[in-house]
Design a protein around this motif. Structure first.
Motif, PDB file in Angstrom:
ATOM      1  N   ASN A 169       0.870  -1.173   0.000  1.00 17.49           N
ATOM      2  CA  ASN A 169       0.000   0.000   0.000  1.00 17.49           C
ATOM      3  C   ASN A 169       0.906   1.222   0.000  1.00 17.49           C
ATOM      4  O   ASN A 169       1.227   1.781   1.048  1.00 17.49           O
ATOM      5  N   PRO A 171       0.562   4.477  -1.221  1.00 18.25           N
ATOM      6  CA  PRO A 171       0.069   5.782  -0.734  1.00 18.25           C
ATOM      7  C   PRO A 171       0.041   5.870   0.786  1.00 18.25           C
ATOM      8  O   PRO A 171       0.402   6.903   1.351  1.00 18.25           O
ATOM      9  N   VAL A 199       2.019  -2.820  -6.988  1.00 20.36           N
ATOM     10  CA  VAL A 199       0.879  -2.322  -6.217  1.00 20.36           C
ATOM     11  C   VAL A 199      -0.413  -2.823  -6.847  1.00 20.36           C
ATOM     12  O   VAL A 199      -0.441  -3.251  -8.005  1.00 20.36           O
ATOM     13  N   ASP A 202      -5.771  -0.322  -8.395  1.00 18.99           N
ATOM     14  CA  ASP A 202      -6.396   0.958  -8.084  1.00 18.99           C
ATOM     15  C   ASP A 202      -5.394   2.009  -7.627  1.00 18.99           C
ATOM     16  O   ASP A 202      -5.749   3.194  -7.535  1.00 18.99           O
ATOM     17  N   THR A 203      -4.153   1.633  -7.318  1.00 16.98           N
ATOM     18  CA  THR A 203      -3.130   2.616  -6.932  1.00 16.98           C
ATOM     19  C   THR A 203      -1.986   2.683  -7.928  1.00 16.98           C
ATOM     20  O   THR A 203      -0.991   3.361  -7.664  1.00 16.98           O
ATOM     21  N   PHE A 206      -1.089   6.197  -9.109  1.00 17.26           N
ATOM     22  CA  PHE A 206      -0.837   7.154  -8.035  1.00 17.26           C
ATOM     23  C   PHE A 206       0.312   8.085  -8.426  1.00 17.26           C
ATOM     24  O   PHE A 206       1.430   7.633  -8.692  1.00 17.26           O
ATOM     25  N   TRP A 565       4.015   0.166 -10.269  1.00 21.47           N
ATOM     26  CA  TRP A 565       3.956   1.626 -10.154  1.00 21.47           C
ATOM     27  C   TRP A 565       5.214   2.238 -10.742  1.00 21.47           C
ATOM     28  O   TRP A 565       6.330   1.818 -10.434  1.00 21.47           O
TER      29      TRP A 565
END
Length: 630
Positions: A169, A171, A199, A202-203, A206, A565
């Motif tokens: 996680n 963020p 990740v 949904d992130t 980011f 990411w």
């Protein structure tokens, strides 16, 4: 040059205030002075009060300037001046990726080995006065050290870091690092992330990263095919058959062909081949018949860089039927109501009654034994003298008016115009549960306790209830109320560590839901929009109990995130240039303190009164004599 104790603005403010006070003292002159005279005979007392006069100009400007410079030097010494860069005292937060994916192989090493090496190199490149907080990040951000300057402590904490079982996680980890730096650091430095940065989807996009972020990217193999979920539940068509559901996902960038094998107790239980495209997830279903408890193993033959999700084991519970002993002189009347795949019913004559019989439930049909059974019991039209619940009266032609549908025993029961030829009316005690009622009183009463009791004031088959659909439902509700574990629908799933979502019925009361770990500890959960959510950060087994439904979650699979990411182009990357491990600043406050003290001493010698005057007078006399002599 920088200051340790005061900022430049604070130093200027304090120096200005003190200088203004010194100048004001120099401008203030008192008319009343101390004079040494031979006698007071010719002196008279002053008639007016001492007046205060202000000088129009400073009489000793060089003394004032010398004192101001001395005080300024002393203030600078108190501020703690140092020569060198201010970077030597910064506080950094090092986020080390310890998610499940960091256990993937990268050549002869693993990704966590490369991340640890990068973190150690970064710490080595920092000045020795810099402090570092180490944070391990997976689904949760966990601080390992405070802001620490001892390199041995930091290196040991980095080397001891191991991959977890949950996904990263990112963020949350960055937010935690920013908050720690804001609340605990003295001079904020960099936020450093070392890891593979794999990740959830949904992130993956980011991009709101801190301006002081540095990324030490670990590039590992992305090819992986793994088990995502395994679900098992009893078949609706056969009580001894398990329906098995297996989900397999391709996390890589290339297509893969893999084989899936199932084994129960070491014996083959099924197999399937998958052809998976990049990012694709496929499911397979199986049916396996067994009465016994045991372990079901699912295994993939992918042989990829991350073998941790190629195998999963689920424990199948045994299904024990409900043992019911029926004492009746007319067993044929009750057999259709009692017999089922989940009930092991034994019918005996009342003469063979045994109060110590090994049974879960005992049914007594129209007779009262001398000793009550130790197990839970159902009494059908018991004699008034031996009824466990007092019989108030016996009525003929009595109408059954209502069912208590707000109770578990009366749930779903509906009848209309049921006229009973003969029925017993009971006197319910406090705590008893009326199930069926007439105008005279309750006709069916349940009494909770360690050994539950249900008393029926009429025979469900030898009355007009024989033709009502409510009759088998009444017996089913009674058996389920007495032995809820037997009739609870069970599902077993093997899933990934992390957040688990469970669909629940609309209007489910959270007070009726229990989420329990394998050591019977409750887990916190939330229910929103008919979805129950709970979090498990470590592998283990969790049971979810919702009414007559039980779900077992074997959270043993690692949670592999789906996406990678990519840091924005503006983010600093790689190990910074080493600045050396020596002291990068030099304290010079001692010199300013010496200059300030020397200035005050010089002012006292040159411009002070008493001995200083005599010293100046002697110096003037010697100078005058030397001029005359020359």
């Amino acid at each position: 040059m920088n200051f340790l104790n005061l900022s430049l603005g604070e130093l200027i403010g304090v120096a200005g205030a003190i200088s203004a006070g010194v100048v004001a003292l120099y401008l203030l002159d008192r008319s009343k002075r101390r004079q040494v005279v031979a006698t007071l005979r010719f002196w008279t007392a002053a008639d007016s009060r001492t007046e205060m006069k202000h000088r129009k100009r400073i009489q000793q400007p060089w003394s004032l300037l010398l004192q101001l410079l001395s005080l300024l030097f002393l203030l600078i010494a108190l501020a703690g001046p140092r020569l060198g860069s201010d970077d030597s005292g910064r506080d950094h937060v090092l986020i080390l990726d310890t998610s499940a994916w960091m256990g993937a192989r990268a050549g002869r090493t693993t990704l966590i080995d490369e991340a640890r090496a990068a973190a150690l190199a970064y710490v080595k490149a920092l000045p020795s006065h810099d402090r570092v907080m180490l944070v391990r990040a997976d689904a949760l951000a966990t601080p390992v050290t405070a802001f620490e300057s001892d390199r041995q402590i930091l290196n040991d904490a980095i080397r001891q870091s191991q991959p977890g079982a949950s996904a990263l996680n990112l963020p949350q980890a960055l937010e935690f690092a920013q908050r720690a730096q804001k609340l605990q650091s003295q001079h904020a430095g960099e936020l450093v992330f070392a890891g593979a940065a794999r990740v959830p989807e949904d992130t993956a996009s980011f991009a709101a990263v801190p301006s002081n972020l540095r990324v030490l990217q670990v590039n590992g193999a992305l090819e992986n095919v793994g088990l995502r979920k395994i679900g098992l539940r009893r078949s609706t068509s056969s009580v001894d058959t398990w329906d098995i559901f297996v989900s397999v996902r391709n996390y890589g960038l290339k297509p893969h062909d893999v084989g899936l094998e199932l084994q129960f107790g070491g014996a083959p239980a099924g197999s399937r081949n998958f052809s998976l495209k990049p990012g694709e997830e496929q499911q397979a279903t199986f049916a396996y018949r067994t009465h016994a408890a045991g372990y079901l193993e699912a295994r993939l033959n992918s042989h990829d860089a991350f073998p941790q999700d190629d195998r999963a084991v689920v424990e199948l519970p045994s299904e024990k039927p409900l043992r019911v002993v029926v004492y009746s002189s007319e067993p044929a009347l009750l057999k259709p109501l009692i017999s089922s795949s989940q009930v092991d019913a034994v019918f005996e004559q009342p003469a063979k009654y045994d109060s110590q019989v090994k049974a879960d439930i005992v049914i007594l049909d129209r007779f009262a034994p001398p000793q009550r059974p130790q197990a839970s019991s159902i009494w059908i039209e018991p004699p008034a003298a031996g009824s466990p619940i007092p019989v108030k009266s016996t009525r003929t032609g009595l109408k059954l008016d209502a069912w208590r549908t707000d109770t578990p025993l009366g749930a779903g029961l509906r009848t209309k115009d049921v006229l009973l030829a003969s029925a017993e009316v009971f006197s319910a005690a406090p705590g008893d549960i009326p199930v069926a009622e007439s105008s005279e009183g309750p006709l069916i009463v349940a009494r909770p306790g360690s050994s539950k009791i249900v008393v029926l004031g009429f025979h469900p088959v030898k009355s007009s209830m024989k033709y009502e659909l409510a009759t088998p439902l009444l017996i089913a509700n009674t058996l389920r109320w007495m032995a809820p574990d037997v009739f609870r629908s069970r599902e077993v799933q093997a899933g990934t560590v992390g957040t688990v979502t469970v669909p629940v019925e609309r209007g489910t009361d959270p007070a009726s839901v229990h989420v329990i770990t394998e050591d019977n500890r409750p887990l916190p959960f939330t229910i929103e929009d008919n979805v129950l959510r709970f979090f498990s950060g470590a592998p283990g087994t969790v049971r979810v109990l919702t009414g007559d439904r039980e779900l077992g979650y074997s959270l043993t699979l690692p949670d592999v995130a789906e996406s990678l990411w990519h840091a924005p182009a503006s983010v600093h990357k790689g190990i910074p240039r080493p600045t050396g491990n020596g002291v990068s600043t030099t304290d010079i406050w001692q010199w300013f303190a010496i200059l300030g003290l020397l200035g005050l001493l010089t002012d006292w010698l040159l411009f002070g009164r008493s001995r200083a005057y005599r010293l100046r007078a002697a110096t003037s006399a010697i100078t005058s004599m030397w001029r005359k002599a020359s």
